[in-house]
Design a protein around this motif. Sequence first.
Motif, PDB file in Angstrom:
ATOM      1  N   ALA A   4      -1.722 -11.792   5.513  1.00  0.00           N
ATOM      2  CA  ALA A   4      -2.696 -12.214   3.934  1.00  0.00           C
ATOM      3  C   ALA A   4      -3.188 -12.013   3.519  1.00  0.00           C
ATOM      4  O   ALA A   4      -3.329 -13.098   3.053  1.00  0.00           O
ATOM      5  CB  ALA A   4      -1.105 -12.708   3.214  1.00  0.00           C
ATOM      6  N   ALA A   5      -4.702 -11.627   4.086  1.00  0.00           N
ATOM      7  CA  ALA A   5      -6.117 -11.953   3.518  1.00  0.00           C
ATOM      8  C   ALA A   5      -6.872 -12.902   3.905  1.00  0.00           C
ATOM      9  O   ALA A   5      -7.364 -13.711   4.117  1.00  0.00           O
ATOM     10  CB  ALA A   5      -6.242 -11.847   1.730  1.00  0.00           C
ATOM     11  N   GLY A  59      -3.939  -3.551   6.880  1.00  0.00           N
ATOM     12  CA  GLY A  59      -4.179  -5.215   7.073  1.00  0.00           C
ATOM     13  C   GLY A  59      -2.784  -5.470   8.414  1.00  0.00           C
ATOM     14  O   GLY A  59      -2.315  -4.570   8.388  1.00  0.00           O
ATOM     15  N   GLY A  60      -3.199  -6.915   8.325  1.00  0.00           N
ATOM     16  CA  GLY A  60      -1.684  -7.523   9.669  1.00  0.00           C
ATOM     17  C   GLY A  60      -0.375  -7.280   9.152  1.00  0.00           C
ATOM     18  O   GLY A  60       0.434  -6.981  10.003  1.00  0.00           O
ATOM     19  N   MET A  61       0.143  -7.013   7.504  1.00  0.00           N
ATOM     20  CA  MET A  61       1.425  -6.573   7.590  1.00  0.00           C
ATOM     21  C   MET A  61       1.754  -4.354   7.453  1.00  0.00           C
ATOM     22  O   MET A  61       1.934  -3.873   7.127  1.00  0.00           O
ATOM     23  CB  MET A  61       1.655  -7.181   6.096  1.00  0.00           C
ATOM     24  N   GLY A  62       0.258  -4.540   6.480  1.00  0.00           N
ATOM     25  CA  GLY A  62       0.336  -3.022   6.006  1.00  0.00           C
ATOM     26  C   GLY A  62       0.027  -2.257   7.375  1.00  0.00           C
ATOM     27  O   GLY A  62       0.753  -0.676   7.101  1.00  0.00           O
ATOM     28  N   GLU A  89      -6.903   3.596   2.948  1.00  0.00           N
ATOM     29  CA  GLU A  89      -6.984   2.070   4.025  1.00  0.00           C
ATOM     30  C   GLU A  89      -8.961   2.361   3.514  1.00  0.00           C
ATOM     31  O   GLU A  89      -8.883   3.066   3.402  1.00  0.00           O
ATOM     32  CB  GLU A  89      -6.466   2.254   4.856  1.00  0.00           C
ATOM     33  N   ASN A 110     -10.387   3.937  -1.431  1.00  0.00           N
ATOM     34  CA  ASN A 110     -10.014   2.900  -2.260  1.00  0.00           C
ATOM     35  C   ASN A 110      -8.888   3.518  -3.133  1.00  0.00           C
ATOM     36  O   ASN A 110      -8.150   4.782  -3.705  1.00  0.00           O
ATOM     37  CB  ASN A 110     -10.876   2.590  -3.683  1.00  0.00           C
ATOM     38  N   ALA A 111      -7.587   2.764  -2.843  1.00  0.00           N
ATOM     39  CA  ALA A 111      -6.769   3.153  -3.279  1.00  0.00           C
ATOM     40  C   ALA A 111      -6.040   3.273  -5.051  1.00  0.00           C
ATOM     41  O   ALA A 111      -5.997   5.047  -4.986  1.00  0.00           O
ATOM     42  CB  ALA A 111      -4.673   2.037  -3.018  1.00  0.00           C
ATOM     43  N   HIS A 159      -1.812  -9.539  -4.177  1.00  0.00           N
ATOM     44  CA  HIS A 159      -1.237 -10.902  -4.601  1.00  0.00           C
ATOM     45  C   HIS A 159      -3.096 -11.848  -4.286  1.00  0.00           C
ATOM     46  O   HIS A 159      -3.216 -11.889  -5.048  1.00  0.00           O
ATOM     47  CB  HIS A 159      -1.358 -11.567  -3.724  1.00  0.00           C
ATOM     48  N   GLY A 203      -8.401 -10.104  -1.313  1.00  0.00           N
ATOM     49  CA  GLY A 203      -7.714  -9.041  -0.770  1.00  0.00           C
ATOM     50  C   GLY A 203      -7.275  -7.611  -1.819  1.00  0.00           C
ATOM     51  O   GLY A 203      -6.852  -6.580  -0.192  1.00  0.00           O
ATOM     52  N   CYS A 236     -10.044  -4.800  -3.334  1.00  0.00           N
ATOM     53  CA  CYS A 236     -11.607  -4.224  -3.052  1.00  0.00           C
ATOM     54  C   CYS A 236     -11.941  -3.130  -4.006  1.00  0.00           C
ATOM     55  O   CYS A 236     -10.436  -2.574  -4.290  1.00  0.00           O
ATOM     56  CB  CYS A 236     -12.168  -3.211  -1.636  1.00  0.00           C
ATOM     57  N   ASP A 242       5.730  -3.138  -3.312  1.00  0.00           N
ATOM     58  CA  ASP A 242       6.383  -3.765  -2.358  1.00  0.00           C
ATOM     59  C   ASP A 242       6.343  -5.043  -1.935  1.00  0.00           C
ATOM     60  O   ASP A 242       5.817  -4.968  -0.454  1.00  0.00           O
ATOM     61  CB  ASP A 242       5.924  -3.064  -1.028  1.00  0.00           C
ATOM     62  N   ASN A 292       3.685  -7.421  -2.968  1.00  0.00           N
ATOM     63  CA  ASN A 292       2.489  -7.996  -2.740  1.00  0.00           C
ATOM     64  C   ASN A 292       1.601  -8.147  -4.213  1.00  0.00           C
ATOM     65  O   ASN A 292       0.809  -8.569  -4.571  1.00  0.00           O
ATOM     66  CB  ASN A 292       1.591  -6.314  -2.204  1.00  0.00           C
ATOM     67  N   TYR A 311      -0.819 -16.753  -4.723  1.00  0.00           N
ATOM     68  CA  TYR A 311       0.749 -16.592  -5.100  1.00  0.00           C
ATOM     69  C   TYR A 311       1.227 -17.930  -6.620  1.00  0.00           C
ATOM     70  O   TYR A 311       1.921 -18.224  -5.951  1.00  0.00           O
ATOM     71  CB  TYR A 311       1.803 -16.668  -3.888  1.00  0.00           C
TER      72      TYR A 311
HETATM   73  P1  NAD Z   1      -4.261  -8.027   4.948  1.00  0.00           P
HETATM   74  O1  NAD Z   1      -5.153  -9.079   4.202  1.00  0.00           O
HETATM   75  O2  NAD Z   1      -4.203  -8.104   6.368  1.00  0.00           O
HETATM   76  O3  NAD Z   1      -5.117  -6.455   4.358  1.00  0.00           O
HETATM   77  C1  NAD Z   1      -4.768  -5.868   3.623  1.00  0.00           C
HETATM   78  C2  NAD Z   1      -5.616  -5.116   3.271  1.00  0.00           C
HETATM   79  O4  NAD Z   1      -6.007  -4.103   2.313  1.00  0.00           O
HETATM   80  C3  NAD Z   1      -6.846  -4.798   4.039  1.00  0.00           C
HETATM   81  O5  NAD Z   1      -7.137  -3.700   5.050  1.00  0.00           O
HETATM   82  C4  NAD Z   1      -7.870  -4.322   2.578  1.00  0.00           C
HETATM   83  O6  NAD Z   1      -8.620  -3.066   3.738  1.00  0.00           O
HETATM   84  C5  NAD Z   1      -6.538  -3.539   2.218  1.00  0.00           C
HETATM   85  N1  NAD Z   1      -6.934  -3.166   1.189  1.00  0.00           N
HETATM   86  C6  NAD Z   1      -8.012  -3.611   0.364  1.00  0.00           C
HETATM   87  N2  NAD Z   1      -8.569  -3.317  -0.898  1.00  0.00           N
HETATM   88  C7  NAD Z   1      -8.240  -1.681  -0.931  1.00  0.00           C
HETATM   89  C8  NAD Z   1      -7.715  -1.012  -1.669  1.00  0.00           C
HETATM   90  N3  NAD Z   1      -8.303  -1.086  -2.961  1.00  0.00           N
HETATM   91  N4  NAD Z   1      -7.410   0.243  -1.287  1.00  0.00           N
HETATM   92  C9  NAD Z   1      -7.029   0.381  -0.482  1.00  0.00           C
HETATM   93  N5  NAD Z   1      -6.795  -0.255   0.884  1.00  0.00           N
HETATM   94  C10 NAD Z   1      -7.562  -2.167   0.105  1.00  0.00           C
HETATM   95  O7  NAD Z   1      -2.916  -8.063   4.252  1.00  0.00           O
HETATM   96  P2  NAD Z   1      -1.461  -8.134   5.287  1.00  0.00           P
HETATM   97  O8  NAD Z   1      -0.980  -8.598   5.786  1.00  0.00           O
HETATM   98  O9  NAD Z   1      -1.303  -6.492   4.955  1.00  0.00           O
HETATM   99  O10 NAD Z   1      -0.792  -8.099   3.157  1.00  0.00           O
HETATM  100  C11 NAD Z   1      -0.117  -6.950   2.708  1.00  0.00           C
HETATM  101  C12 NAD Z   1       0.395  -7.371   1.177  1.00  0.00           C
HETATM  102  O11 NAD Z   1       1.750  -7.988   1.908  1.00  0.00           O
HETATM  103  C13 NAD Z   1       0.207  -8.815   0.731  1.00  0.00           C
HETATM  104  O12 NAD Z   1       0.295  -9.082  -0.715  1.00  0.00           O
HETATM  105  C14 NAD Z   1       1.636  -9.739   1.550  1.00  0.00           C
HETATM  106  O13 NAD Z   1       1.693 -11.074   0.742  1.00  0.00           O
HETATM  107  C15 NAD Z   1       2.360  -9.058   1.431  1.00  0.00           C
HETATM  108  N6  NAD Z   1       3.387  -8.805   1.730  1.00  0.00           N
HETATM  109  C16 NAD Z   1       4.493  -7.978   1.955  1.00  0.00           C
HETATM  110  C17 NAD Z   1       5.883  -7.938   2.996  1.00  0.00           C
HETATM  111  C18 NAD Z   1       7.196  -7.682   2.605  1.00  0.00           C
HETATM  112  O14 NAD Z   1       8.503  -7.945   3.479  1.00  0.00           O
HETATM  113  N7  NAD Z   1       6.918  -6.307   1.993  1.00  0.00           N
HETATM  114  C19 NAD Z   1       6.531  -9.598   3.500  1.00  0.00           C
HETATM  115  C20 NAD Z   1       5.037 -10.434   3.963  1.00  0.00           C
HETATM  116  C21 NAD Z   1       3.727 -10.139   3.394  1.00  0.00           C
END
Ligand code: NAD
Length: 551
Positions: A46-47, A169-172, A190, A235-236, A260, A265, A267, A315, A317, A486
């Motif tokens: 989460a960044a 990313g981590g969660m994504g 991504e 870019n999304a 978030h 988080g 770009c 979802d 975020n 948050y």
């Molecule tokens: P992370 O920071 O590890 O990854 C975010 C990814 O988004 C990065 O790989 C980044 O390069 C990419 N990104 C950034 N800007 C972008 C853009 N404009 N276009 C395309 N890609 C872009 O974060 P994470 O751990 O993957 O968490 C993602 C979100 O999920 C967070 O907001 C987190 O709080 C939320 N989350 C949701 C749940 C759920 O149950 N749905 C659970 C936990 C976390």
Amino acid sequence: MTEQTRVTAARGRRLRCRGWRQEGLLRMLENVLEVGERPEDLVVYAARAKAARDWESFAALVEALRALRDDETLVVQSGKPIGIFPSPADAPLVLMACGNIVGRYATQENFDDLAARGLTMFGGLTAGDWQYIGFQGVLQGVYEVLQAVAREHFAGSLAGRLVLTSGLGGMGSAQPLAITMAGASGLVVEVDEKKCARALDRGHVDLATDDLGEALAAVEVGSAGPSRVVALVGNAAAVYAELAQSGLVPDVVTDLTAAHDALFGYCPLGLSLSEWGRLRDEDPEEAARRARESMAVEVEAMLRLRAAGAIVFEDGNNLRVQAGAAGFSGAFEIDGFAERYLRPLFCRGIGPFRWVALSGEESDLHELDRLAGALAVRPEVQQWLDLARRNVPLQGLPARSCWLGHGERSAFALEVNGLVSSGRLAAPVLFTRDHFDSGGMTHPHIGTEGMADGSSAISDWPILDALLLSASGADLVAVHGGGAGYAGYMQSAGVTIVADGTEAAARRLGRALDADTGLGVLRYADAGYEVARAAAATAGLGLQTASRPLA
Ligand code: NAD
């Protein structure tokens, strides 16, 4: 990365602490860094959600856990250990509060300032209290939402359907696998090409490309062929806007960038990763402003896709909040995933429960999965375990995320404690859950959006949950505040309990796991949800339990 930062979780039966409860917590502190996104900065996911305030705090935490006795409690303030106090042997070993700021001051600016001065940190949900198990943690959540979408909008199946999402990313990075498990095809946008390459290396996507045309051809839009998932470098905001313009309408649209956090988080449109990094350093306010504006572009495109027939949801975020902050007024026309699709499960206390084989042995995980399947009453549990066993690779200590409900968690954990006691497993097992659970979280734009009685922003519940978990003797209890991205929006509670095979552990597990889900069910019952009221009545939850005869 330096020597100091190359952290991996210990495996095997050798104890470095005074008991398995402490050893289990220490292994999880190590594990969140082993599987984390930027361990060199202590960042787990989460960044900027961190495991410890700084490396000095990390070293002090390790030392404190190694020395901690059963009749002591270690207090941790936002990732920094503060003191050790005497306590009953059945009391928590570790108590944490992380990222909390009083209401009026809980702004993003104040949080960033306090974090920069080293006074607080963002612990995310499961980073600061050492419960993150890698992308699997969110995998079933994404899968459950897709299943609910399939049931509600696509006659039960996403076969032949296209899911558009973003963020690896981590969660994504759980998304491609969840999309495949749900039988759909996926386009995951991504901005970081290394993350796309990682998804390809892991075998989670069939193709990584920066060419939208090639990506769309690969997912064979409109055909009912086999599920294919593509990582699109881009870019999304740009890609969603282009798709909305093109007239091509994916069946399902969402996003899991770290929206978030407007600073770290997301770009902004038109910037490369290095340009984004430079702008953040030189003019953080401008970087955040441009990110929010880009999110508004993305959300507007999502609404256009929705108008054209796509099923669209946020979802979890905070994307809609950020687009709203940029002045885009329509953002909240988009549904939130929890309110729309997951609430019926939370009403029954069903949520993201987890177990971790502290031995590090895969054979222990097999045994745990087998037992969970054998005890499962709901067929979905066995179905999920089969899918997870086939598709989820090991990441760090062998672990399983499995949505179980009130009574199911404690029944399973007690059986596991018995297995540990009888020596059937190589070492004890640790139980935890995501904070995003029925009793564990208040976030009016995520977990508790649109509560039937208007209680969406009331954060008594996670605080009560943490207090109750402490009273029940859980091994680690944490109260987390919003923190990075948050700030002012979230309060949550985390819990960890080690099944070391002792009778004391059985008492802790039974009491704490039932209290946790029981409070969650009562919260939804109190808010007026009939499903929760029925679940509470079936489980005998509520004030009537106070009049039970003394044992
Ligand atoms: P992370 O920071 O590890 O990854 C975010 C990814 O988004 C990065 O790989 C980044 O390069 C990419 N990104 C950034 N800007 C972008 C853009 N404009 N276009 C395309 N890609 C872009 O974060 P994470 O751990 O993957 O968490 C993602 C979100 O999920 C967070 O907001 C987190 O709080 C939320 N989350 C949701 C749940 C759920 O149950 N749905 C659970 C936990 C976390």
